[in-house]
Scaffold this active site. Structure first.
Site, PDB file in Angstrom:
ATOM      1  N   GLY A  15       0.821  -1.214   0.000  1.00  0.00           N
ATOM      2  CA  GLY A  15       0.000   0.000   0.000  1.00  0.00           C
ATOM      3  C   GLY A  15       0.857   1.266   0.000  1.00  0.00           C
ATOM      4  O   GLY A  15       0.619   2.199  -0.782  1.00  0.00           O
ATOM      5  N   ARG A  83       1.869 -13.563   3.808  1.00  0.00           N
ATOM      6  CA  ARG A  83       2.418 -14.868   4.170  1.00  0.00           C
ATOM      7  C   ARG A  83       3.622 -14.753   5.082  1.00  0.00           C
ATOM      8  O   ARG A  83       4.447 -13.859   4.928  1.00  0.00           O
ATOM      9  CB  ARG A  83       2.886 -15.595   2.911  1.00  0.00           C
ATOM     10  CG  ARG A  83       1.798 -16.324   2.232  1.00  0.00           C
ATOM     11  CD  ARG A  83       2.355 -17.355   1.291  1.00  0.00           C
ATOM     12  NE  ARG A  83       2.968 -16.789   0.107  1.00  0.00           N
ATOM     13  CZ  ARG A  83       3.671 -17.506  -0.752  1.00  0.00           C
ATOM     14  NH1 ARG A  83       3.869 -18.795  -0.538  1.00  0.00           N
ATOM     15  NH2 ARG A  83       4.187 -16.943  -1.816  1.00  0.00           N
ATOM     16  N   ARG A  89      -0.198 -19.620   0.404  1.00  0.00           N
ATOM     17  CA  ARG A  89      -1.176 -18.555   0.171  1.00  0.00           C
ATOM     18  C   ARG A  89      -2.549 -19.000   0.669  1.00  0.00           C
ATOM     19  O   ARG A  89      -3.336 -18.201   1.173  1.00  0.00           O
ATOM     20  CB  ARG A  89      -1.267 -18.249  -1.325  1.00  0.00           C
ATOM     21  CG  ARG A  89      -0.042 -17.560  -1.872  1.00  0.00           C
ATOM     22  CD  ARG A  89      -0.230 -17.183  -3.331  1.00  0.00           C
ATOM     23  NE  ARG A  89       0.948 -16.510  -3.843  1.00  0.00           N
ATOM     24  CZ  ARG A  89       1.967 -17.141  -4.419  1.00  0.00           C
ATOM     25  NH1 ARG A  89       1.946 -18.450  -4.547  1.00  0.00           N
ATOM     26  NH2 ARG A  89       3.005 -16.470  -4.857  1.00  0.00           N
ATOM     27  N   THR A 120      -4.604  -8.820  -2.617  1.00  0.00           N
ATOM     28  CA  THR A 120      -4.565  -9.690  -1.440  1.00  0.00           C
ATOM     29  C   THR A 120      -4.605 -11.179  -1.810  1.00  0.00           C
ATOM     30  O   THR A 120      -5.389 -11.595  -2.662  1.00  0.00           O
ATOM     31  CB  THR A 120      -5.763  -9.350  -0.513  1.00  0.00           C
ATOM     32  OG1 THR A 120      -5.706  -7.965  -0.194  1.00  0.00           O
ATOM     33  CG2 THR A 120      -5.738 -10.178   0.765  1.00  0.00           C
ATOM     34  N   HIS A 176      -2.663 -17.680  -9.473  1.00  0.00           N
ATOM     35  CA  HIS A 176      -1.436 -17.167  -8.855  1.00  0.00           C
ATOM     36  C   HIS A 176      -1.091 -18.157  -7.761  1.00  0.00           C
ATOM     37  O   HIS A 176      -1.768 -18.261  -6.765  1.00  0.00           O
ATOM     38  CB  HIS A 176      -1.711 -15.791  -8.259  1.00  0.00           C
ATOM     39  CG  HIS A 176      -0.512 -15.165  -7.625  1.00  0.00           C
ATOM     40  ND1 HIS A 176       0.685 -15.017  -8.279  1.00  0.00           N
ATOM     41  CD2 HIS A 176      -0.334 -14.638  -6.397  1.00  0.00           C
ATOM     42  CE1 HIS A 176       1.549 -14.410  -7.474  1.00  0.00           C
ATOM     43  NE2 HIS A 176       0.961 -14.178  -6.327  1.00  0.00           N
TER      44      HIS A 176
END
Ligand code: TXD
Length: 319
Positions: A15, A83, A89, A120, A176
């Site tokens: 961010g 993580r 994940r 996220t 992903h």
């Protein structure tokens, strides 16, 4: 023309980097939201003080109040827990699903016309959840993973061939995660497919296989080194490229986690495929011919995403 407004939900490592990049590029005014009190305000103040040095005009506001994201043109979501070493994940799913619920509601109420980019993890499940909870149309909610995975693949290939990263156009499909599919016959160096370069003796199949493996594990490699979090510079840079494609109606073809219905044999699933990004968000999914190993790997990837979604839907019922 009024300045654009970029809302960043989650003011952590990605961010903060997003805010810095967006300000430097003068993409618009920036709102940095987080549940942690003081932190987004502190980062916003620090970043605003880069302005006189960098010479950018952008207002950067830190906040804990969703009302401040009102009317945002682009929302980039990194809120959640990253993580830790040894964590997959998918371990994150339960925690981050709750976060997506709160974020989705904030978007639905305050900026339902925004283009939303989810970062996220676990990405393919969280982008689905964010779409569900926000109620936005599917073309306005996408996930960032493919741009990053392709950049990792391109970096390793540029090192292997000893060429500029600018000349490598890498192609990665699928979810992903460890099942992502780097496609070598669609990956080129100045238009020359990697498979052809191998035939010319510029590398070997073994070395390219190693690079594919390293790309798949690219996130974990960085988590292992950092020990206290996951990658943030390249993830932020990737999401900014997607936001720019939307704001500038660039019609770029970028690998994104998008809602695929009727292509790739899918009947409604968020997964990473090449997508045209322009002023209407995810405007078109490009369907390429997949053959042999790539086709099988894509199916494995799709199955992994589906499995994760089943888990998500079960948790969602109890939220
Ligand atoms: O390719 C990709 N998609 C990714 C994804 C590449 C790298 C990292 N990826 C994932 O991004 C990672 O697994 C995480 O799920 C996110 C964010 O990573 P980041 O490194 O920025 O995590 P931080 O620094 O922990 O920041 C998360 C912030 C933190 O400040 C929390 O206070 C905040 O999220 N947070 C919230 N903000 C708003 N609302 C809620 N509910 C909330 N919960 C936590």
């Amino acid at each position: 023309m009024a300045r654009k407004k970029i809302a960043l939900i989650g003011a952590g490592m990605i961010g903060g980097t997003l805010a810095h990049l967006a300000a430097k590029k003068e993409m618009g005014d920036i709102v940095l939201f987080d549940i942690a009190e003081g932190m987004p305000q502190g980062k916003a103040l620090d970043l605003a003080q880069c302005g006189p040095i960098e010479g950018f005009d952008a207002s950067i506001k830190g906040t804990n109040d969703y009302a401040d994201i009102a009317g945002a043109d682009v929302v980039i979501v990194t809120a959640g827990v990253p993580r830790k070493p040894g964590m997959s994940r998918d371990d994150l799913v339960g925690i981050n699903l709750k976060v997506m619920k709160a974020v989705g509601e904030g978007i639905r109420i305050h900026c339902p016309d925004a283009f939303v980019i989810c970062i996220t993890n676990p990405l393919d499940a969280m982008v689905w959840a964010l779409r569900e909870f926000s109620g936005l149309p599917h073309n306005k909610v996408v996930g960032m993973a493919g741009v990053l995975d392709s950049a990792r693949f391109a970096t390793f290939l540029a090192w292997e061939f000893g060429v500029s990263v600018k000349d490598v156009n890498a192609f990665v499909l699928g979810g992903h995660g460890d099942t992502m599919v780097p496609v070598t016959n669609y990956t080129t160096v100045s238009g020359i497919p990697v498979d052809d370069l191998v035939k010319m003796g510029k590398s070997s199949k073994e070395k390219i296989d190693e690079i594919v493996k390293r790309t798949r594990a690219g996130g974990g490699e960085i988590v292992g080194l950092l020990k206290t979090g996951s990658a943030y510079y390249a993830p932020a840079t990737s999401a900014i490229a997607m936001a720019e494609a939307y704001l500038g109606d660039q019609k770029r073809i970028l690998p994104c986690a998008v809602y695929v219905e009727g292509k790739y044999g899918l009947d409604g699933l968020y997964v990473g495929v090449p997508t045209v990004i322009g002023a209407n968000g995810a405007e078109e999914v490009i369907e390429i011919d997949l053959e042999g190993e790539a086709k099988q790997n894509f199916q494995v990837s799709v199955d992994a995403v589906k499995e994760l979604l089943v888990a998500c839907k079960q948790i969602d019922e109890s939220l």
